[in-house]
Each structure stands twice: as C-alpha cells, then as structure tokens.
Design a protein around this motif. Structure first.
Motif, PDB file in Angstrom:
ATOM      1  N   TYR A  73      30.687 -92.288  58.988  1.00  0.00           N
ATOM      2  CA  TYR A  73      30.100 -92.425  57.678  1.00  0.00           C
ATOM      3  C   TYR A  73      29.762 -90.960  57.130  1.00  0.00           C
ATOM      4  O   TYR A  73      29.967 -90.093  57.866  1.00  0.00           O
ATOM      5  CB  TYR A  73      28.713 -93.220  58.183  1.00  0.00           C
ATOM      6  CG  TYR A  73      28.954 -94.388  58.729  1.00  0.00           C
ATOM      7  CD1 TYR A  73      29.570 -95.575  58.178  1.00  0.00           C
ATOM      8  CD2 TYR A  73      28.534 -94.776  59.976  1.00  0.00           C
ATOM      9  CE1 TYR A  73      29.635 -96.910  58.659  1.00  0.00           C
ATOM     10  CE2 TYR A  73      28.915 -96.161  60.756  1.00  0.00           C
ATOM     11  CZ  TYR A  73      29.371 -97.121  60.193  1.00  0.00           C
ATOM     12  OH  TYR A  73      29.643 -98.131  60.603  1.00  0.00           O
ATOM     13  N   LYS A  74      29.179 -91.117  55.844  1.00  0.00           N
ATOM     14  CA  LYS A  74      29.143 -89.832  55.174  1.00  0.00           C
ATOM     15  C   LYS A  74      28.259 -88.915  55.996  1.00  0.00           C
ATOM     16  O   LYS A  74      27.139 -89.325  56.498  1.00  0.00           O
ATOM     17  CB  LYS A  74      28.389 -90.134  53.859  1.00  0.00           C
ATOM     18  CG  LYS A  74      29.339 -90.996  53.073  1.00  0.00           C
ATOM     19  CD  LYS A  74      28.734 -91.198  51.549  1.00  0.00           C
ATOM     20  CE  LYS A  74      29.707 -91.718  50.845  1.00  0.00           C
ATOM     21  NZ  LYS A  74      29.125 -92.235  49.203  1.00  0.00           N
ATOM     22  N   CYS A  75      28.345 -87.616  55.953  1.00  0.00           N
ATOM     23  CA  CYS A  75      27.818 -86.792  56.719  1.00  0.00           C
ATOM     24  C   CYS A  75      27.616 -86.856  58.257  1.00  0.00           C
ATOM     25  O   CYS A  75      26.862 -85.894  59.016  1.00  0.00           O
ATOM     26  CB  CYS A  75      26.322 -86.422  56.224  1.00  0.00           C
ATOM     27  SG  CYS A  75      26.067 -85.682  54.543  1.00  0.00           S
ATOM     28  N   GLY A  76      28.384 -87.919  58.623  1.00  0.00           N
ATOM     29  CA  GLY A  76      28.274 -88.047  60.106  1.00  0.00           C
ATOM     30  C   GLY A  76      27.246 -88.823  60.578  1.00  0.00           C
ATOM     31  O   GLY A  76      27.079 -88.529  61.966  1.00  0.00           O
ATOM     32  N   ILE A  77      26.376 -89.431  59.627  1.00  0.00           N
ATOM     33  CA  ILE A  77      25.360 -90.175  60.245  1.00  0.00           C
ATOM     34  C   ILE A  77      25.688 -91.444  60.839  1.00  0.00           C
ATOM     35  O   ILE A  77      26.918 -91.764  60.883  1.00  0.00           O
ATOM     36  CB  ILE A  77      24.301 -90.537  59.130  1.00  0.00           C
ATOM     37  CG1 ILE A  77      25.213 -91.580  58.048  1.00  0.00           C
ATOM     38  CG2 ILE A  77      23.950 -89.352  58.008  1.00  0.00           C
ATOM     39  CD1 ILE A  77      24.161 -92.218  57.032  1.00  0.00           C
ATOM     40  N   SER A  78      24.845 -92.026  61.671  1.00  0.00           N
ATOM     41  CA  SER A  78      24.993 -92.921  62.597  1.00  0.00           C
ATOM     42  C   SER A  78      25.423 -94.553  62.281  1.00  0.00           C
ATOM     43  O   SER A  78      25.971 -95.337  62.851  1.00  0.00           O
ATOM     44  CB  SER A  78      23.979 -93.092  63.790  1.00  0.00           C
ATOM     45  OG  SER A  78      22.633 -93.238  62.905  1.00  0.00           O
ATOM     46  N   LYS A  79      25.056 -94.745  60.913  1.00  0.00           N
ATOM     47  CA  LYS A  79      25.522 -95.985  60.318  1.00  0.00           C
ATOM     48  C   LYS A  79      25.524 -95.866  58.711  1.00  0.00           C
ATOM     49  O   LYS A  79      24.762 -94.781  58.235  1.00  0.00           O
ATOM     50  CB  LYS A  79      24.283 -97.118  60.623  1.00  0.00           C
ATOM     51  CG  LYS A  79      22.757 -96.851  60.245  1.00  0.00           C
ATOM     52  CD  LYS A  79      22.071 -97.651  60.522  1.00  0.00           C
ATOM     53  CE  LYS A  79      20.424 -97.537  60.278  1.00  0.00           C
ATOM     54  NZ  LYS A  79      19.662 -98.664  60.582  1.00  0.00           N
ATOM     55  N   ALA A  80      26.169 -96.752  58.139  1.00  0.00           N
ATOM     56  CA  ALA A  80      26.198 -96.663  56.613  1.00  0.00           C
ATOM     57  C   ALA A  80      24.977 -96.859  56.099  1.00  0.00           C
ATOM     58  O   ALA A  80      24.135 -97.466  56.297  1.00  0.00           O
ATOM     59  CB  ALA A  80      27.405 -97.478  56.285  1.00  0.00           C
ATOM     60  N   CYS A  81      24.739 -96.114  54.825  1.00  0.00           N
ATOM     61  CA  CYS A  81      23.457 -96.274  54.018  1.00  0.00           C
ATOM     62  C   CYS A  81      23.856 -97.631  52.982  1.00  0.00           C
ATOM     63  O   CYS A  81      25.008 -97.868  52.616  1.00  0.00           O
ATOM     64  CB  CYS A  81      23.321 -95.222  53.108  1.00  0.00           C
ATOM     65  SG  CYS A  81      22.674 -93.741  54.126  1.00  0.00           S
ATOM     66  N   ALA A  87      23.120 -90.595  51.539  1.00  0.00           N
ATOM     67  CA  ALA A  87      23.244 -90.227  52.968  1.00  0.00           C
ATOM     68  C   ALA A  87      22.900 -88.952  53.028  1.00  0.00           C
ATOM     69  O   ALA A  87      23.559 -88.084  52.501  1.00  0.00           O
ATOM     70  CB  ALA A  87      24.376 -90.785  53.479  1.00  0.00           C
ATOM     71  N   PHE A  88      22.204 -88.503  54.213  1.00  0.00           N
ATOM     72  CA  PHE A  88      21.827 -87.220  54.237  1.00  0.00           C
ATOM     73  C   PHE A  88      21.679 -87.083  55.979  1.00  0.00           C
ATOM     74  O   PHE A  88      21.416 -87.695  56.366  1.00  0.00           O
ATOM     75  CB  PHE A  88      20.848 -86.544  53.458  1.00  0.00           C
ATOM     76  CG  PHE A  88      19.283 -87.056  54.371  1.00  0.00           C
ATOM     77  CD1 PHE A  88      18.853 -86.149  55.277  1.00  0.00           C
ATOM     78  CD2 PHE A  88      18.831 -88.219  54.130  1.00  0.00           C
ATOM     79  CE1 PHE A  88      17.758 -86.406  55.726  1.00  0.00           C
ATOM     80  CE2 PHE A  88      17.401 -88.481  54.651  1.00  0.00           C
ATOM     81  CZ  PHE A  88      16.899 -87.541  55.679  1.00  0.00           C
ATOM     82  N   LYS A  89      22.109 -85.728  56.244  1.00  0.00           N
ATOM     83  CA  LYS A  89      22.004 -85.171  57.592  1.00  0.00           C
ATOM     84  C   LYS A  89      21.436 -83.643  57.563  1.00  0.00           C
ATOM     85  O   LYS A  89      22.178 -82.681  56.949  1.00  0.00           O
ATOM     86  CB  LYS A  89      23.290 -85.372  58.585  1.00  0.00           C
ATOM     87  CG  LYS A  89      22.722 -85.129  59.823  1.00  0.00           C
ATOM     88  CD  LYS A  89      24.196 -85.527  60.740  1.00  0.00           C
ATOM     89  CE  LYS A  89      23.728 -85.331  62.357  1.00  0.00           C
ATOM     90  NZ  LYS A  89      24.931 -85.917  63.026  1.00  0.00           N
TER      91      LYS A  89
END
Length: 244
Positions: A73-81, A87-89
């Motif tokens: 997922y975007k930015c390597g986050i754990s689940k899709a927004c 999406a941010f990290k």
C-alpha cells in the motif's frame, strides 16, 4: 537339456531383474529429493488438470501465479486507505544521526536522502483538498531562533494539512506562543514536548478537534534506546480529504 536351458534362462532373467532393481534403488536413494519433488509436481499437475477439465478451463498453469505476494500500500502502510483519504507514514529522527522521514500518497516529502531535513522541528504543508505539497521546512529549536517558526505557523492557510517530526532536539527554543499555535493545529503533546523528546504529529489549520495522529516519547535516561535520546517514533494513517 531343454529343461536345463530353461532353468539357465530363468536364472539369467532373475539376475537381470535383480540388477535392475538394485540399480533403481541406488538411483532412487541418490536422487530421492528430486524424485519426490518431480512426483509431487506430477501429482499436483494431474490433480489441477483434472480440476481444470471439470471446470472447462484449459491451460490452467498459465493463469496461476508462481507465488502470492502480499499487497503493498502507499507509503508502505499496513492497509489501504478508503476513498477520499490520503495515506501517510512518518518517523522522527534517530538520535542526532538519522533524520526524520515524511511520506504522503507514496511521495516522500522529507528525508535524509532528499537532504531537506535538519535539527529541530521538520514541517511539511499539504493542500488538504488536492494533496499537493505546498512547502517543506525545518526550524532549529536548539541553536536557532524561534521567531521565523512562529511567523511560519501564523501564515498557514485554513484547510492545510500539517505534518511535523522532530530531529535531535525540537523543544529547547519553543515558546508558549509557538506551542499554542501548534496546539491550534490539533496537537495535544506539544505542551509537554521537552528536550530531545521524539515526536511526530499530523494535524491541520482550522481543525475543530484534537488530532488522532500524534506520537510522543519522552527523553528518559532510564529508558532511552540511544545514549541521550529515546527510540524512534513512527506513525501511519489515512487523512480525510478536505471537502467543499
């Protein structure tokens, strides 16, 4: 004589069969793993071919992936927004060695690699409606002047997403006015941010409530991961897109 010849022929046959079985046994022991794998693949292929024929599907192996990879997922986050969210990290700096990192919608806004981070408080401004990056800056809160930071905070426009991350020390030069302006962006921890604390925050100008996106670790010599600094703080999430 015919009986003796028959017996002799049968003996030769027995010997030949014995040699064949012995050879097969030796080969099977040497190549056991390969044979098992080949037989396993053969049986698996037969089973899948049978299933494919029953479903009316041909050439099933052309449509099966070799391995199932976990989704990214975007930015390597754990689940899709969900839709209409960004999406941010982000992560604070590590001691005074590794700078902070801020990512939004798979776009790294600030990092040591981009060479746009520094000691103090690192700030990225983003258009809350479009996700467009408006500005990135850092303010030295150890040896710098807080006045430019205060002026910067006052000029943030309504509807702007504000992401902040500390590096080394982000608190020594903070004044009550600077803390109040950051609190107005939705921060809770800014009032207690101290010398060499690690802190990450995502808020917005014009926010009506306190932001749920904030992490803070105190500098404590008894619990610090690094000598003189606490461990890195990380945070990820989905920022609601500003609606008209």
């Amino acid at each position: 004589m015919r009986v003796a010849g028959a017996v002799k022929g049968a003996a030769k046959l027995v010997v030949a069969v014995a040699v064949f079985l012995l050879t097969f046994y030796v080969i099977s022991q040497v190549f056991e793993i390969k044979m098992d794998a080949s037989l396993g693949n053969l049986f698996a292929r037969s089973a899948l071919d049978s299933a494919a024929r029953s479903l009316g599907i041909s050439n099933l192996f052309l449509i099966l992936p070799e391995a199932t990879k976990p989704p990214r997922y975007k930015c390597g986050i754990s689940k899709a927004c969900p839709e209409k969210h960004f999406a941010f990290k982000m992560a604070s700096g590590a001691a005074n060695v590794v700078g902070p990192k801020i990512c939004l919608e798979d776009n790294v806004l600030m990092s040591g690699v981009k060479n746009n981070v520094g000691r103090g408080i690192n700030v990225a401004l983003v258009n809350g409606k479009t996700g467009e990056v408006l500005d990135t800056k850092y303010f030295d809160m150890w040896g710098g002047d807080v006045a430019p930071f205060i002026e910067f905070l006052k000029n943030i426009q309504d509807g702007t997403v504000v992401l902040m991350a500390t590096y080394d020390d982000g608190a020594t030069k903070l004044t009550d006015e600077a803390r109040r302006l950051i609190a107005e962006l939705g921060s809770t921890s800014i009032t207690s941010l101290g010398f060499r604390d690690n802190w990450v925050f995502c808020g917005g100008k014009g926010i009506k409530t306190k932001s749920p996106f904030e992490q803070h670790i105190k500098n404590n010599k008894d619990t610090n991961k690094y000598e003189g600094w606490p461990e890195v703080v990380e945070m990820e999430g989905c920022i609601p897109q500003k609606q008209d």
